[in-house]
Scaffold this motif. Structure first.
Motif, PDB file in Angstrom:
ATOM      1  N   ARG A  80      -7.564  10.254  -2.644  1.00 60.49           N
ATOM      2  CA  ARG A  80      -7.613   9.657  -3.957  1.00 60.49           C
ATOM      3  C   ARG A  80      -5.825   9.657  -4.284  1.00 60.49           C
ATOM      4  NH1 ARG A  80      -8.841   9.851  -9.350  1.00 60.49           N
ATOM      5  NH2 ARG A  80      -7.424  10.858  -9.535  1.00 60.49           N
ATOM      6  N   HIS A  81      -5.607   8.629  -4.608  1.00 60.09           N
ATOM      7  CA  HIS A  81      -3.682   8.827  -4.641  1.00 60.09           C
ATOM      8  C   HIS A  81      -3.817   8.495  -6.226  1.00 60.09           C
ATOM      9  CE1 HIS A  81       0.147   6.233  -4.393  1.00 60.09           C
ATOM     10  NE2 HIS A  81      -0.230   5.768  -5.429  1.00 60.09           N
ATOM     11  N   GLU A  82      -2.704   9.427  -6.206  1.00 54.28           N
ATOM     12  CA  GLU A  82      -1.724  10.541  -7.262  1.00 54.28           C
ATOM     13  C   GLU A  82      -0.300  10.971  -6.490  1.00 54.28           C
ATOM     14  OE1 GLU A  82      -3.883  12.260 -10.455  1.00 54.28           O
ATOM     15  OE2 GLU A  82      -3.621  14.036  -9.188  1.00 54.28           O
ATOM     16  N   TYR A  84       4.662   6.337  -4.213  1.00 56.00           N
ATOM     17  CA  TYR A  84       4.696   8.286  -4.423  1.00 56.00           C
ATOM     18  C   TYR A  84       3.496   9.085  -4.562  1.00 56.00           C
ATOM     19  CZ  TYR A  84       6.640  12.216  -2.456  1.00 56.00           C
ATOM     20  OH  TYR A  84       6.668  13.747  -1.744  1.00 56.00           O
ATOM     21  N   HIS A  85       2.572   9.617  -3.646  1.00 56.25           N
ATOM     22  CA  HIS A  85       1.565  10.570  -3.405  1.00 56.25           C
ATOM     23  C   HIS A  85       1.458  11.644  -3.411  1.00 56.25           C
ATOM     24  CE1 HIS A  85      -2.461  10.539  -1.898  1.00 56.25           C
ATOM     25  NE2 HIS A  85      -2.560  11.453  -2.335  1.00 56.25           N
ATOM     26  N   TRP A  86       1.960  12.982  -4.336  1.00 54.54           N
ATOM     27  CA  TRP A  86       2.061  14.204  -3.765  1.00 54.54           C
ATOM     28  C   TRP A  86       0.873  15.346  -3.002  1.00 54.54           C
ATOM     29  CZ3 TRP A  86      -1.011  18.849  -4.826  1.00 54.54           C
ATOM     30  CH2 TRP A  86      -2.953  17.992  -5.574  1.00 54.54           C
ATOM     31  N   SER A 137       0.942  -1.090  -0.176  1.00 56.39           N
ATOM     32  CA  SER A 137      -0.404  -0.001   0.259  1.00 56.39           C
ATOM     33  C   SER A 137       0.735   1.538   0.100  1.00 56.39           C
ATOM     34  CB  SER A 137      -1.068   0.055   1.253  1.00 56.39           C
ATOM     35  OG  SER A 137       0.151  -0.280   2.320  1.00 56.39           O
ATOM     36  N   CYS A 138       0.562   2.352  -0.263  1.00 53.44           N
ATOM     37  CA  CYS A 138       1.355   3.779  -0.313  1.00 53.44           C
ATOM     38  C   CYS A 138       1.424   4.301   1.184  1.00 53.44           C
ATOM     39  CB  CYS A 138       0.212   4.844  -1.121  1.00 53.44           C
ATOM     40  SG  CYS A 138       0.910   6.029  -1.331  1.00 53.44           S
ATOM     41  N   VAL A 139       2.437   4.516   1.329  1.00 53.09           N
ATOM     42  CA  VAL A 139       2.079   5.245   2.810  1.00 53.09           C
ATOM     43  C   VAL A 139       1.584   6.184   2.818  1.00 53.09           C
ATOM     44  CG1 VAL A 139       4.078   5.913   2.359  1.00 53.09           C
ATOM     45  CG2 VAL A 139       4.130   5.083   4.964  1.00 53.09           C
ATOM     46  N   TYR A 140       1.680   7.217   2.513  1.00 54.72           N
ATOM     47  CA  TYR A 140       0.753   8.508   1.997  1.00 54.72           C
ATOM     48  C   TYR A 140      -0.854   8.138   2.396  1.00 54.72           C
ATOM     49  CZ  TYR A 140       5.729  10.844   1.340  1.00 54.72           C
ATOM     50  OH  TYR A 140       6.911  10.739   1.234  1.00 54.72           O
ATOM     51  N   CYS A 141      -1.140   7.685   1.834  1.00 53.57           N
ATOM     52  CA  CYS A 141      -2.696   6.762   1.542  1.00 53.57           C
ATOM     53  C   CYS A 141      -3.107   6.352   2.778  1.00 53.57           C
ATOM     54  CB  CYS A 141      -2.913   6.130   0.572  1.00 53.57           C
ATOM     55  SG  CYS A 141      -3.208   6.374  -0.770  1.00 53.57           S
ATOM     56  N   ASP A 142      -1.601   5.593   3.194  1.00 53.16           N
ATOM     57  CA  ASP A 142      -2.724   5.266   5.156  1.00 53.16           C
ATOM     58  C   ASP A 142      -2.054   6.232   5.997  1.00 53.16           C
ATOM     59  OD1 ASP A 142      -2.160   2.420   3.536  1.00 53.16           O
ATOM     60  OD2 ASP A 142      -0.700   1.970   3.933  1.00 53.16           O
TER      61      ASP A 142
HETATM   62 ZN   LIG Z   1      -1.113   7.648  -1.695  1.00 51.21          ZN
END
Ligand SMILES: [Zn+2]
Ligand SMILES: [Zn+2]
Length: 335
Positions: A240-242, A293-295, A196-201
């Protein structure tokens, strides 16, 4: 008791030492200390005001204003510290690493008005600034030598702004800054270990705990992160993941602008228009679409100074709990 806290996204540690502290209201900037009080709407000596030098520069991006003239202009920085006149290549410096200072440096003139302040601006005006950032970002993505596009805003002399006229900067570099490469490496490790994305988490955990959330605007959330390094550090990120800021749609830019506007308004109301930096972090250009990665943007009010501990260890000592900062900011927005 103080508390060590680790940022899940940067891996950096903070010491939360609230008993040294000052209450949130102790940070309020007094009127007489604010260089933006009593600033005129136009200054004849300003290069960025309408009619000044900026009108003679060739803009890479220009957004029209209601009056048929420009509202936002992106122009080359006259005091650029990187340039594209020579192709990027390594330089012989013995055993030391060096390269031509290749890149692009732009100034985003955010308004023709000398006294414009994003914290007091309309959603439409702020969306215009964000769309100019995104459009210039997309242009710079086309240069194969550019690895990272850095967008930032310095508000006030304590944040490093040398000109009063409201502006932000975009600097595209052919080297990857260690802040970005370290974060990307960490995010990739998290992806490999957890899928999973650490930023989303991290954002999902903040939303579950709720006590550091300041505001929500559509998919975008404003909050004071768990391991805030400085008092009133504030993040703006989408659910939202981007990975790449250049991939943000017009609608996402408008929503992000509304969320950033809420964050800036809250800081302005709670702290009396403090100096601050806005840093927009995006994936490197060759990582468009990356699942790890996630901006996002981070706003760092300049309320404390980095001293020996911070410079020597990279561990920041923060005297305001992000829970207290978020509560103050929510109060400033009437939430
Ligand atoms: Zn993300
Ligand atoms: Zn001006």
């Amino acid at each position: 008791m103080s508390e060590y806290r680790q940022s899940p996204t940067s891996g950096q540690w903070t010491i939360l030492a609230t008993e040294r502290s000052r209450r949130p209201e102790d940070f309020v900037l007094p009127d007489e200390g604010n260089p933006r009080r009593g600033v005129p709407a136009h200054s004849d000596s300003c290069p960025f005001c309408r009619g000044g030098d900026v009108d003679r520069a060739v803009p890479s991006v220009e957004r029209p204003g209601k009056d048929g003239l420009w509202a936002v202009r992106v122009v080359p920085n006259r005091y650029a510290y990187v340039g594209a006149s020579e192709p990027p290549r390594g330089l012989p410096r013995g055993k030391f690493a060096a390269a031509v200072g290749y890149g692009h440096a732009d100034v985003v003139v955010e308004s023709p008005r000398h006294d414009w302040n994003p914290a007091l601006a309309s959603d439409e005006e702020l969306a215009g600034v964000v769309l100019a950032w995104r459009d210039r970002f997309r242009q710079l993505q086309k240069d194969p030598a550019v690895k990272v596009v850095n967008v930032f805003r310095n508000h006030g002399p304590r944040a490093g702004a040398s000109l009063l006229h409201p502006h932000s900067q975009i600097v595209a570099t052919s080297v990857v800054p260690p802040h970005i490469s370290d974060q990307v490496r960490r995010a990739e490790e998290h992806w490999k270990a957890k899928g999973s994305c650490v930023y989303c988490d991290a954002l999902a955990e903040e939303l579950a705990q709720r006590e550091r959330i300041v505001a929500e605007e559509g998919d975008f959330v404003v909050w004071c992160p768990f391991a805030s390094r400085t008092p009133f550090e504030t993040r703006v990120q989408s659910r939202r993941h981007e990975a790449l800021f250049g991939d943000a749609t017009d609608a996402e830019c408008a929503e992000f602008a509304r969320a950033m506007g809420a964050a800036l308004r809250a800081l302005h109301a709670a702290l009396g228009d403090p100096d601050y930096n806005v840093i927009l972090r995006s994936a490197c250009l060759d990582q468009a679409g990356a699942p790890f990665y996630h901006w996002y943007a981070v706003i760092i009010p300049k309320l404390s100074r980095a001293a020996g501990m911070e410079i020597g260890t990279g561990i920041y000592v923060n005297s305001v709990a992000p829970e207290a900062a978020a509560k103050t900011l929510r109060g400033a927005l009437g939430l």
